[in-house]
Each structure stands twice: as C-alpha cells, then as structure tokens.
Design a protein around this motif. Sequence first.
Motif, PDB file in Angstrom:
ATOM      1  N   LYS A 188      -9.680   1.123  -4.649  1.00 19.62           N
ATOM      2  CA  LYS A 188      -9.496   1.887  -3.413  1.00 19.62           C
ATOM      3  C   LYS A 188      -8.226   1.436  -2.684  1.00 19.62           C
ATOM      4  O   LYS A 188      -7.447   2.257  -2.208  1.00 19.62           O
ATOM      5  CB  LYS A 188     -10.726   1.709  -2.521  1.00 19.62           C
ATOM      6  CG  LYS A 188     -10.706   2.519  -1.259  1.00 19.62           C
ATOM      7  CD  LYS A 188     -11.999   2.301  -0.478  1.00 19.62           C
ATOM      8  CE  LYS A 188     -11.981   3.037   0.829  1.00 19.62           C
ATOM      9  NZ  LYS A 188     -13.208   2.828   1.602  1.00 19.62           N
ATOM     10  N   GLY A 189      -8.002   0.136  -2.615  1.00 19.19           N
ATOM     11  CA  GLY A 189      -6.807  -0.399  -1.984  1.00 19.19           C
ATOM     12  C   GLY A 189      -5.549  -0.010  -2.738  1.00 19.19           C
ATOM     13  O   GLY A 189      -4.528   0.331  -2.132  1.00 19.19           O
ATOM     14  N   ARG A 190      -5.624  -0.022  -4.061  1.00 19.97           N
ATOM     15  CA  ARG A 190      -4.482   0.380  -4.883  1.00 19.97           C
ATOM     16  C   ARG A 190      -4.123   1.838  -4.621  1.00 19.97           C
ATOM     17  O   ARG A 190      -2.956   2.201  -4.539  1.00 19.97           O
ATOM     18  CB  ARG A 190      -4.793   0.173  -6.374  1.00 19.97           C
ATOM     19  CG  ARG A 190      -4.907  -1.286  -6.745  1.00 19.97           C
ATOM     20  CD  ARG A 190      -5.550  -1.497  -8.117  1.00 19.97           C
ATOM     21  NE  ARG A 190      -5.825  -2.910  -8.288  1.00 19.97           N
ATOM     22  CZ  ARG A 190      -5.267  -3.686  -9.213  1.00 19.97           C
ATOM     23  NH1 ARG A 190      -4.423  -3.175 -10.081  1.00 19.97           N
ATOM     24  NH2 ARG A 190      -5.561  -4.953  -9.277  1.00 19.97           N
ATOM     25  N   GLU A 246      -7.532  -4.438   5.599  1.00 17.55           N
ATOM     26  CA  GLU A 246      -8.752  -3.688   5.260  1.00 17.55           C
ATOM     27  C   GLU A 246      -9.391  -4.245   3.992  1.00 17.55           C
ATOM     28  O   GLU A 246     -10.615  -4.383   3.913  1.00 17.55           O
ATOM     29  CB  GLU A 246      -8.427  -2.208   5.056  1.00 17.55           C
ATOM     30  CG  GLU A 246      -8.121  -1.464   6.322  1.00 17.55           C
ATOM     31  CD  GLU A 246      -7.667  -0.026   6.060  1.00 17.55           C
ATOM     32  OE1 GLU A 246      -7.841   0.472   4.919  1.00 17.55           O
ATOM     33  OE2 GLU A 246      -7.140   0.597   6.999  1.00 17.55           O
ATOM     34  N   GLU A 247      -8.571  -4.563   3.004  1.00 17.28           N
ATOM     35  CA  GLU A 247      -9.077  -5.151   1.758  1.00 17.28           C
ATOM     36  C   GLU A 247      -9.774  -6.485   2.052  1.00 17.28           C
ATOM     37  O   GLU A 247     -10.843  -6.773   1.515  1.00 17.28           O
ATOM     38  CB  GLU A 247      -7.940  -5.360   0.761  1.00 17.28           C
ATOM     39  CG  GLU A 247      -7.441  -4.103   0.118  1.00 17.28           C
ATOM     40  CD  GLU A 247      -8.437  -3.519  -0.852  1.00 17.28           C
ATOM     41  OE1 GLU A 247      -8.735  -4.131  -1.890  1.00 17.28           O
ATOM     42  OE2 GLU A 247      -8.941  -2.417  -0.554  1.00 17.28           O
ATOM     43  N   PHE A 267     -13.753  -7.508   1.373  1.00 13.88           N
ATOM     44  CA  PHE A 267     -14.100  -8.682   0.589  1.00 13.88           C
ATOM     45  C   PHE A 267     -14.975  -9.644   1.402  1.00 13.88           C
ATOM     46  O   PHE A 267     -15.970 -10.176   0.910  1.00 13.88           O
ATOM     47  CB  PHE A 267     -12.820  -9.374   0.110  1.00 13.88           C
ATOM     48  CG  PHE A 267     -13.048 -10.497  -0.848  1.00 13.88           C
ATOM     49  CD1 PHE A 267     -13.571 -10.269  -2.111  1.00 13.88           C
ATOM     50  CD2 PHE A 267     -12.726 -11.797  -0.491  1.00 13.88           C
ATOM     51  CE1 PHE A 267     -13.777 -11.305  -2.996  1.00 13.88           C
ATOM     52  CE2 PHE A 267     -12.930 -12.842  -1.373  1.00 13.88           C
ATOM     53  CZ  PHE A 267     -13.451 -12.609  -2.628  1.00 13.88           C
ATOM     54  N   ILE A 295      -6.794  -6.850  -5.177  1.00 14.91           N
ATOM     55  CA  ILE A 295      -6.770  -5.563  -4.489  1.00 14.91           C
ATOM     56  C   ILE A 295      -7.626  -4.574  -5.264  1.00 14.91           C
ATOM     57  O   ILE A 295      -7.428  -4.368  -6.456  1.00 14.91           O
ATOM     58  CB  ILE A 295      -5.323  -5.053  -4.327  1.00 14.91           C
ATOM     59  CG1 ILE A 295      -4.543  -6.055  -3.466  1.00 14.91           C
ATOM     60  CG2 ILE A 295      -5.304  -3.660  -3.701  1.00 14.91           C
ATOM     61  CD1 ILE A 295      -3.084  -5.748  -3.330  1.00 14.91           C
ATOM     62  N   SER A 296      -8.588  -3.995  -4.572  1.00 13.75           N
ATOM     63  CA  SER A 296      -9.533  -3.072  -5.197  1.00 13.75           C
ATOM     64  C   SER A 296      -8.860  -1.782  -5.639  1.00 13.75           C
ATOM     65  O   SER A 296      -7.717  -1.493  -5.253  1.00 13.75           O
ATOM     66  CB  SER A 296     -10.646  -2.718  -4.204  1.00 13.75           C
ATOM     67  OG  SER A 296     -10.115  -1.926  -3.147  1.00 13.75           O
ATOM     68  N   LEU A 324      -3.798  -4.365   3.443  1.00 18.93           N
ATOM     69  CA  LEU A 324      -4.265  -5.677   2.980  1.00 18.93           C
ATOM     70  C   LEU A 324      -5.349  -6.238   3.890  1.00 18.93           C
ATOM     71  O   LEU A 324      -6.303  -6.863   3.418  1.00 18.93           O
ATOM     72  CB  LEU A 324      -3.087  -6.645   2.873  1.00 18.93           C
ATOM     73  CG  LEU A 324      -2.059  -6.309   1.798  1.00 18.93           C
ATOM     74  CD1 LEU A 324      -0.900  -7.298   1.849  1.00 18.93           C
ATOM     75  CD2 LEU A 324      -2.692  -6.285   0.417  1.00 18.93           C
TER      76      LEU A 324
END
Length: 94
Positions: free
Chosen positions: A15-17, A82-83, A87, A12-13, A80
């Motif tokens: 941004k995602g975090r 979107e992540e 990727f 998880i990036s 998730l």
Amino acid sequence: METRFDGLSEFISRKGRMKIIRTLLEEFKTQKEIAKRLNITKNAVNGWLNKKDKHPNNKHVKEMLEILKNKNEEKLNNILFEELQIFQKLLLKF
C-alpha cells in the motif's frame, strides 16, 4: 547465515509503495516520465498501477524514495509516517 538487507525499502508495505508511485505520478504527470527516471519500461509502471499482483521491488522503491525526497520531501515524509503508524498498530496488537 548472512542475508541481504535492502534498508528502508524493505519495510514499506505494498500500500505504501503504491502511494509512492501515485505521488510520483502527481509530480511527473506521466507513467513514461516515471519509467524514464527509474530506467524501466512504461509497461512496468502501468503494471504496478493497474494490476493488484504487481508492485515495485525493493530496488525500485529505494530509487523512488530518493526521487520523491528530492521532488517533494514533505509528501514522502507523510507517506513514511503513515507506514510507521500502521506498523506500530500491528505491533501493539501482537
């Protein structure tokens, strides 16, 4: 050589975090409540939200994933997904 693997949280990036922590803030309303649930200080949560060089480590991300799954699984799945799309786009460019 054997290395540690932290599971999903490892992928998880930043941004995602940050999306996860902001979503938790929407759900719980205060940084203090998030900190309590993660057994950390409010200052740590505040740092994640307000400092560009700070973000939750894999251990805390894993805990946040569990909390959000129990609180609002639909929002978690959206983050998730979107992540995953980000990727996938990066892989296709490579």
